[in-house]
Design a protein around this motif. Structure first.
Motif, short mmCIF file in Angstrom:
data_model
loop_
_atom_site.label_atom_id
_atom_site.label_comp_id
_atom_site.label_asym_id
_atom_site.label_seq_id
_atom_site.Cartn_x
_atom_site.Cartn_y
_atom_site.Cartn_z
N LEU A 44 0.83 -1.20 0.00
CA LEU A 44 0.00 0.00 0.00
C LEU A 44 0.87 1.26 0.00
N PRO A 45 0.44 2.30 -0.71
CA PRO A 45 1.14 3.58 -0.61
C PRO A 45 1.17 4.04 0.85
N GLY A 46 2.28 4.61 1.24
CA GLY A 46 2.42 5.03 2.63
C GLY A 46 3.22 4.02 3.45
N VAL A 47 3.48 2.84 2.87
CA VAL A 47 4.37 1.89 3.54
C VAL A 47 5.73 2.02 2.88
N THR A 48 6.73 2.25 3.69
CA THR A 48 8.07 2.40 3.13
C THR A 48 9.04 1.62 4.03
N THR A 49 10.32 1.88 3.88
CA THR A 49 11.29 1.23 4.74
C THR A 49 12.03 2.30 5.53
N VAL A 50 12.64 1.88 6.59
CA VAL A 50 13.42 2.80 7.42
C VAL A 50 14.57 3.39 6.61
N LEU B 83 17.09 2.12 15.22
CA LEU B 83 17.41 2.92 16.41
C LEU B 83 18.02 4.26 16.02
N LEU B 84 18.89 4.21 15.01
CA LEU B 84 19.54 5.45 14.56
C LEU B 84 18.50 6.43 14.01
N LEU B 85 17.55 5.92 13.24
CA LEU B 85 16.53 6.81 12.66
C LEU B 85 15.67 7.43 13.76
N VAL B 86 15.33 6.63 14.78
CA VAL B 86 14.54 7.17 15.91
C VAL B 86 15.30 8.34 16.53
N ALA B 87 16.60 8.17 16.73
CA ALA B 87 17.41 9.22 17.34
C ALA B 87 17.49 10.44 16.41
N GLN B 88 17.65 10.18 15.10
CA GLN B 88 17.75 11.29 14.15
C GLN B 88 16.44 12.08 14.07
N LEU B 89 15.32 11.37 14.07
CA LEU B 89 14.02 12.04 14.01
C LEU B 89 13.78 12.85 15.29
N ARG C 40 18.47 6.94 24.00
CA ARG C 40 17.82 8.04 23.30
C ARG C 40 16.36 7.66 22.99
N ARG C 41 16.17 6.38 22.63
CA ARG C 41 14.82 5.94 22.30
C ARG C 41 13.91 6.04 23.53
#
Lengths: 470, 373
Positions: free
Chosen positions: A134-140, A168-174, A220-221
């Protein structure tokens, strides 16, 4: 066509850039071909431009990312073509020379190579759950690339699902960028910390700094205030025309439904198999990482003549090991070409071998800590497995018992026949057939990969005919 | 390990072996099919998918008639597979053309058509030369370089992979014992039947059919059959799915039911090598866009090379061993076109006496004693 280059490097990520710089330092004339518009690979995507044009973004993308700029700078002397998609590597001649065929801006080119270094990296492991198309599903990974390359920041109710360091890195970056995340659905199975503990001492010796960074990311998470659901299973996506809801079972087995506008999945990365399969290199099934690795010697040379592999394409070890691997491959090629003697080569190789040893120790810990969940090879019947041809898990189950392997499944169902050539379904189909037949994926084998590994037009290919008969 | 017994053991699970096994199982025999693994050399996975009549049998009228028979019986085979196993093999027989893009090609083709008309029985193939205007009326996408074409109203095409799947579905329905990863080490006469040894045990059968493609060269002499075949490499290119551009199959170009366009087909002899030769592939692409210019912008998603199984004259080899009756060989390079007659005629006749009389024209004795080492 002119004479052969000493070394053609495919990919300008950490492995390719380091190999290029090392090769040049020993007097070789390497050529780097990279598919992206800018060097850096996935991890350092667009790093030079971000540093120059969006220095504020470097702050939340982190110091490790910024480090990539040095790598790019160190390889400025190396001839490099960006936007160059390699789609065929020819058979080795008696002298070991291979022809590398690539396209840029709609025109096909050929270059002869005394040695080829495949540094095309990893790809995210496909997560074939119901509704993942479905559109709106992507990957980290894709979300992170959008941040780095295009400064596209996710909006709405953002849900991240999966496990592993990149998530984990993306959570911290966001969090650092003050982009709200509605929920993190952690799919790590229970009891992994104790299973991984066994590998911790060696990982401490090998890469203590990385472990500390990992701990900081975990902290950080928990301080970010993002709701985290642990040991999530039964993940699936629902929505009319695009993702609207994510359903899953929590750690007590209770069904939960969350509203979502954007869902990013991530179950780790696996070697991108297209080029190493294309050249017919021998591969081995890696049970812990649940993927195939090309068989390589300590210099990264594959069983295919004149073909080397460095970086995550040879097995997932991360960026620092990729730099080491790139340098080791370049040293071996330089020594073969008579640019340095064996003893000099071995001396120069010492720190790179040590670095890779350390990263391997760390990886054994990470493999045990974040194993690909078992359900990844047992998708729900309704889940689409081959996205190009819209083949479901139920379709594959119908033939899995009497198909010798994924190539037979491809012949029977067309799964893996689309433009992606099985990148999105190959591993899943292989594991499903192996299960149905009660054998290891080592027995069923993997899809045969044929040129062009990325689509080219009839016109592009035909233009070579004129050139080759002229 | 296990010792199994069956009436007919077929070595080879490709299009030829599966069609033969399908036919004998349908005639009531208990059948076992020995197949290799996923990485075997498989002509049946590299097929172009034509059910093709024109040009077939130049120099052997029996083959021309046999081919025409098969094209005529194809509807029946497709119907059985469709009705009994629910698999649509996408058979379409709208007539086919082979465009010429130079006067020299036209002259050569016309000569062949006339030559074949003069051979007894071949006239029934109804092949004729048509003008560029006629060809363009049939196929408006043809480019300005096309000077004419040969045309045969009986030509058609099919999805060869779905055919293979359909035949195997039929085997499963008939209870055929289909064994994967069973490379055959040896075949030997044993009492009134044969013993076939594999890494997973020895199997016994009353009759044995060699349908192992290029593997027949090795297996044939074990039961007194000489099978002089060689590998001929053919390249095929395939585009992504396109809107309808072609309504008729051509000898080297066809649009599939799914919308992809297949571009074939080269021929060279390089042994058991299925790697791609770039110059050959490029030449195929160059010709394809001369025939149908609109294809130039189409994206190619895959190419492959597969190995045809060629006898010295290019025609099929069918024989029952004189020294060891009950051992048969079936091999050809037209496993798709001939699937109908293989399944419906040839296979059942293996259960009857007089096989070599019925298929005398296809016996390898036509190659003379020199090859029969």
């Amino acid at each position: 066509m002119s004479g052969a280059r000493d070394l053609v490097i495919i990919g300008a990520g950490p492995a390719g850039l380091a190999a290029g710089a090392e090769a040049r330092a020993h007097g070789l004339d390497p050529l780097i071909l990279d598919e992206q518009p800018e060097p850096g690979g996935q991890i350092y995507r667009s790093v030079a431009r971000v540093a120059q044009q969006r220095p504020a973004d470097l702050a939340f993308l982190g110091a490790d990312y910024a480090h990539g700029a040095e790598l790019v700078a160190a390889a400025t002397e190396v001839e490099r073509r960006q936007g160059a998609t390699v789609w065929q590597i020819g058979s080795a001649g008696r002298d070991g020379v291979r022809e590398v065929v690539w396209s840029a801006a709609g025109t096909a080119h050929r270059v002869r190579a005394g040695a080829v270094l495949i540094a095309s990296g990893a790809m995210e492991r496909p997560v074939p759950i119901r509704g993942w198309t479905l559109p709106g599903v992507t990957t980290v990974g894709a979300l992170q690339v959008a941040l780095k390359q295009a400064a596209i920041y996710p909006a709405g109710r953002v849900v991240l699902a999966g496990q592993g360091p990149l998530l984990l890195l993306l959570v911290a970056q966001l969090a650092a960028a003050r982009i709200p995340v509605a929920a993190v659905l952690d799919t790590q199975p229970p009891g992994r910390a104790s299973a991984a503990a066994w590998h911790l001492p060696m990982a401490m010796v090998g890469a203590a700094d990385t472990l500390l960074k990992g701990l900081a990311l975990l902290r950080r998470r928990s301080t970010s205030g993002v709701p985290v659901w642990r040991h999530v299973t039964g993940l699936r996506v629902a929505g009319e025309g695009r993702v609207q809801m994510v359903r899953f079972r929590d750690n007590s087995g209770r069904e939960v439904a969350l509203n979502a506008d954007l869902l990013a999945l991530h179950e780790g990365v696996v070697p991108n198999p297209q080029l190493t399969r294309l050249v017919g290199a021998e591969h081995r099934w890696h049970p812990a990482q649940r993927c195939f690795h090309p068989v390589l010697d300590e210099w990264g040379e594959s069983t295919a003549k004149s073909v080397f592999v460095a970086g995550d394409g040879g097995g997932i070890l991360g960026a620092r090991a990729a730099v080491a691997g790139g340098r080791l491959a370049a040293l071996r090629v330089a020594e073969r070409q008579g640019r340095l003697v064996e003893s000099a080569r071995d001396l120069r190789a010492q720190p790179f071998l040590a670095r890779r040893w350390g990263e391997r120790a760390l990886r054994r810990f990470l493999d045990a800590l974040y194993p690909a969940p078992d359900w990844i090879a047992a998708p729900e019947d309704e889940a689409i497995i081959c996205r190009c041809e819209e083949i479901t898990a139920a379709d594959i189950r119908r033939i899995a018992g009497h198909a010798a392997g994924p190539n037979q499944a491809k012949a029977y169902l067309r799964c893996g026949m689309g433009p992606c050539q099985g990148r999105m379904c190959g591993l899943t189909v292989t594991e499903m057939i192996a299960r149905a037949r009660g054998v290891s994926p080592a027995v069923t084998g993997y899809l045969t990969i044929r040129p062009p590994i990325k689509p080219v037009t009839v016109d592009e290919l035909a233009s070579l005919a004129e050139e080759m008969t002229a | 390990m296990s010792t199994a017994a069956c009436d007919v053991l077929v070595i080879g699970g490709g299009l030829v072996g599966a069609a033969v096994a399908w036919g004998v199982a349908r005639a009531g025999a208990t059948v076992c099919v020995l197949d290799e693994g996923d990485d075997a050399i498989r002509a049946s996975r590299g097929n172009f998918g034509l059910v093709w009549v024109q040009g077939k049998g130049d120099g052997m009228p029996d083959y021309a008639a046999w081919t025409r028979d098969s094209a005529g019986r194809w509807l029946e085979l497709a119907a059985i597979i469709g009705e009994q196993d629910g698999i649509d093999v996408a058979l379409r027989q709208p007539g086919g053309l082979e465009p010429c893009i130079s006067e020299a090609e036209w002259v050569e083709r016309e000569l062949q058509v006339r030559r074949m008309h003069n051979q007894p029985g071949v006239g029934g193939n109804d092949v004729r030369m048509i003008s560029a205007a006629e060809a363009r009326e049939l196929e408006p996408a043809l480019g300005p370089e096309v000077v004419g074409a040969s045309y045969c109203p009986h030509d058609g095409h099919v999805n060869p992979l779905f055919l293979l799947r359909g035949l195997h579905a039929g085997l499963a329905r008939h209870g055929v014992d289909h064994r994967l990863d069973h490379w055959v080490e040896s075949v030997r006469p044993d009492g009134d039947g044969f013993a076939v040894r594999t890494a997973h045990g020895t199997l016994r059968a009353g009759r044995v059919v060699l349908a192992a493609g290029l593997g027949n060269v090795r297996l044939g002499p074990l039961v007194g059959l000489d099978v002089p075949t060689e590998a001929e490499r053919g390249h095929i290119l395939v585009t992504e799915r396109l809107d309808p551009v072609l309504s008729h199959p051509m000898g080297r170009l066809r649009q599939t039911e799914e919308g992809t366009v297949m571009i074939g087909a080269s021929a060279d002899r390089v042994g058991l090598d299925t790697s791609l030769d770039l110059a050959t592939a490029a030449a195929l692409a160059a010709r394809a866009r001369r025939v149908v210019p609109a294809l130039g912008r189409a994206r190619l998603v895959r190419s492959w090379a597969a190995l045809r199984i060629m006898s010295p004259d290019g025609f099929p080899i069918y024989a029952e061993s004189e020294n060891h009756p009950g051992a048969f060989v079936v091999t050809c390079h037209s496993g798709v076109t001939l699937a109908a007659v293989h399944a419906l005629y040839l296979a059942p006749s293996m259960l009857q006496p007089g096989f070599n009389d019925r298929y005398a024209a296809f016996h390898p004795r036509r190659f003379g004693g020199a090859e029969a080492a």
